[in-house]
Design a protein around this motif. Structure first.
Motif, PDB file in Angstrom:
ATOM      1  N   ASP A  38      62.950  53.119  21.296  1.00  0.00           N
ATOM      2  CA  ASP A  38      62.349  52.563  22.508  1.00  0.00           C
ATOM      3  C   ASP A  38      60.989  51.921  22.259  1.00  0.00           C
ATOM      4  O   ASP A  38      60.261  51.625  23.214  1.00  0.00           O
ATOM      5  N   ILE A  39      60.612  51.702  21.005  1.00  0.00           N
ATOM      6  CA  ILE A  39      59.371  51.010  20.677  1.00  0.00           C
ATOM      7  C   ILE A  39      59.729  49.621  20.161  1.00  0.00           C
ATOM      8  O   ILE A  39      60.403  49.484  19.136  1.00  0.00           O
ATOM      9  N   ALA A  40      59.294  48.602  20.873  1.00  0.00           N
ATOM     10  CA  ALA A  40      59.582  47.227  20.474  1.00  0.00           C
ATOM     11  C   ALA A  40      58.507  46.734  19.515  1.00  0.00           C
ATOM     12  O   ALA A  40      57.337  47.098  19.628  1.00  0.00           O
ATOM     13  N   TYR A  41      58.924  45.916  18.553  1.00  0.00           N
ATOM     14  CA  TYR A  41      57.963  45.315  17.629  1.00  0.00           C
ATOM     15  C   TYR A  41      58.466  43.946  17.211  1.00  0.00           C
ATOM     16  O   TYR A  41      59.623  43.576  17.458  1.00  0.00           O
ATOM     17  N   LEU A  42      57.592  43.200  16.557  1.00  0.00           N
ATOM     18  CA  LEU A  42      57.869  41.811  16.218  1.00  0.00           C
ATOM     19  C   LEU A  42      57.776  41.619  14.713  1.00  0.00           C
ATOM     20  O   LEU A  42      56.897  42.172  14.053  1.00  0.00           O
ATOM     21  N   GLU A  43      58.717  40.829  14.165  1.00  0.00           N
ATOM     22  CA  GLU A  43      58.659  40.421  12.767  1.00  0.00           C
ATOM     23  C   GLU A  43      58.668  38.899  12.719  1.00  0.00           C
ATOM     24  O   GLU A  43      59.505  38.256  13.349  1.00  0.00           O
ATOM     25  N   TYR A  44      57.699  38.330  11.958  1.00  0.00           N
ATOM     26  CA  TYR A  44      57.574  36.876  11.899  1.00  0.00           C
ATOM     27  C   TYR A  44      56.813  36.505  10.633  1.00  0.00           C
ATOM     28  O   TYR A  44      56.246  37.364   9.940  1.00  0.00           O
ATOM     29  N   THR A  45      56.786  35.225  10.338  1.00  0.00           N
ATOM     30  CA  THR A  45      56.013  34.707   9.220  1.00  0.00           C
ATOM     31  C   THR A  45      54.757  34.053   9.754  1.00  0.00           C
ATOM     32  O   THR A  45      54.822  33.159  10.608  1.00  0.00           O
ATOM     33  N   SER A  46      53.616  34.516   9.282  1.00  0.00           N
ATOM     34  CA  SER A  46      52.334  34.025   9.783  1.00  0.00           C
ATOM     35  C   SER A  46      52.132  32.572   9.376  1.00  0.00           C
ATOM     36  O   SER A  46      52.290  32.205   8.205  1.00  0.00           O
ATOM     37  N   LYS A  47      51.752  31.736  10.335  1.00  0.00           N
ATOM     38  CA  LYS A  47      51.449  30.341  10.046  1.00  0.00           C
ATOM     39  C   LYS A  47      50.169  30.227   9.232  1.00  0.00           C
ATOM     40  O   LYS A  47      50.015  29.318   8.414  1.00  0.00           O
ATOM     41  N   GLU A  48      49.269  31.152   9.450  1.00  0.00           N
ATOM     42  CA  GLU A  48      47.976  31.085   8.778  1.00  0.00           C
ATOM     43  C   GLU A  48      48.050  31.534   7.326  1.00  0.00           C
ATOM     44  O   GLU A  48      47.514  30.864   6.428  1.00  0.00           O
ATOM     45  N   SER A  49      48.718  32.671   7.077  1.00  0.00           N
ATOM     46  CA  SER A  49      48.753  33.215   5.721  1.00  0.00           C
ATOM     47  C   SER A  49      50.043  32.921   4.981  1.00  0.00           C
ATOM     48  O   SER A  49      50.089  33.025   3.746  1.00  0.00           O
ATOM     49  N   GLY A  50      51.105  32.596   5.704  1.00  0.00           N
ATOM     50  CA  GLY A  50      52.400  32.380   5.069  1.00  0.00           C
ATOM     51  C   GLY A  50      53.113  33.676   4.705  1.00  0.00           C
ATOM     52  O   GLY A  50      54.195  33.646   4.124  1.00  0.00           O
TER      53      GLY A  50
END
Length: 275
Positions: free
Chosen positions: A164-176
């Motif tokens: 029940d804990i939501a989180y996000l995974e993505y590639t940072s535009k700033e650091s790559g």
């Protein structure tokens, strides 16, 4: 010679007769292949933005955040709303509840933040940073929140869910670099749980039976009773008349001759006593 020519003529005639019914082997193989070929349906989310469903309304401009999100929570989402730190309440739902954001679906998010006045600190040109919180409600009526959503540093990402804990995974535009907000979201959830426990302990004395406390009853205020004065009429008493007391006059006897001649008035003088 005549026999050879006759045989050859018969063979040619036989070949012409069967020519209309014979199918070449190559053509038979191709036909069989076409008959057994099936269409493969891709399970990957579409990458064409024109084919994606939307979260929010399509907009354009330098201040508009546009990104793609994959629903990897394992649940269908019926509500998505985004609140800036400067806002007190969450705005309206950004998707149609009749068309939920189903699991493994990819959608295009359009978010237009409210205009915030620039805030400067002293003589610097620093502008106040505004944080954003994304709140989601699933079709099972449970909710989850993504804190400090990284608008401006994300083009595409995946929304995930664990206990029940939501989180996000993505590639940072700033650091790559690939970024996961899993640990930070878990820390926020644990902190919120501790705060909720402390609040319950303070309000509910039964929450911890080991607490040594005495509770004093508040005095009950009883308003004064307004009583009407009771009028008591005066008692008419008859005056008591006291009869006068008759006094008998005191008569003083006249002195005798001897008493009159005695200078001591009949009393013994000081010099009368002799020893």
């Amino acid at each position: 010679m005549k026999k050879f020519i006759g045989t050859l003529t018969f063979a040619a005639a036989l070949a012409l007769v069967g020519c209309g019914n014979v199918t070449p082997a190559a053509e038979v193989s191709q036909t069989a292949t076409e008959a057994t070929t099936t269409v493969q349906v891709s399970t990957e989310p579409t990458t064409s933005t024109d084919m994606m469903k939307l979260i929010g309304d399509r907009a354009a401009g330098n201040s508009v955040y546009i990104l793609t999100l994959d629903n990897k929570t394992g649940k269908d989402i019926k509500s998505v709303t985004i609140k800036a730190d400067s806002e007190e309440e969450y705005p309206a739902n950004m998707i149609d509840e009749k068309d939920p954001y189903i699991k493994n679906e990819r959608r295009l998010l359009y978010y237009v933040p409210n205009k915030v006045s620039d805030v400067t600190y002293g003589d610097s040109d620093m502008i106040a940073t505004v944080g954003y919180t994304v709140k989601m409600e699933f079709t099972d009526n449970k909710t989850a929140v993504l804190h400090n959503f990284p608008f401006g540093d994300i083009d595409e990402g995946e929304i995930k869910l664990e206990k029940d804990i939501a989180y996000l995974e993505y590639t940072s535009k700033e650091s790559g670099q690939k970024v996961s907000t899993k640990e930070s979201e878990k820390a926020i959830a644990e902190n919120d749980a501790e705060n909720d426990t402390e609040t319950v302990s303070e309000v509910n004395p039964e929450a911890n039976n080991n607490i040594d406390a005495q509770y004093v009853d508040e005095p009950v205020y009883t308003p004064p009773v307004n009583q009407e004065p009771v009028y008591t009429p005066p008692v008419n008493q008859e005056p008591v008349t006291q009869a006068p007391v008759a006094q008998t006059p005191v008569v003083t006897p006249e002195p005798t001759q001897a008493q009159a001649e005695d200078p001591n008035g009949g009393c013994i003088g000081d010099g009368a006593l002799t020893w």
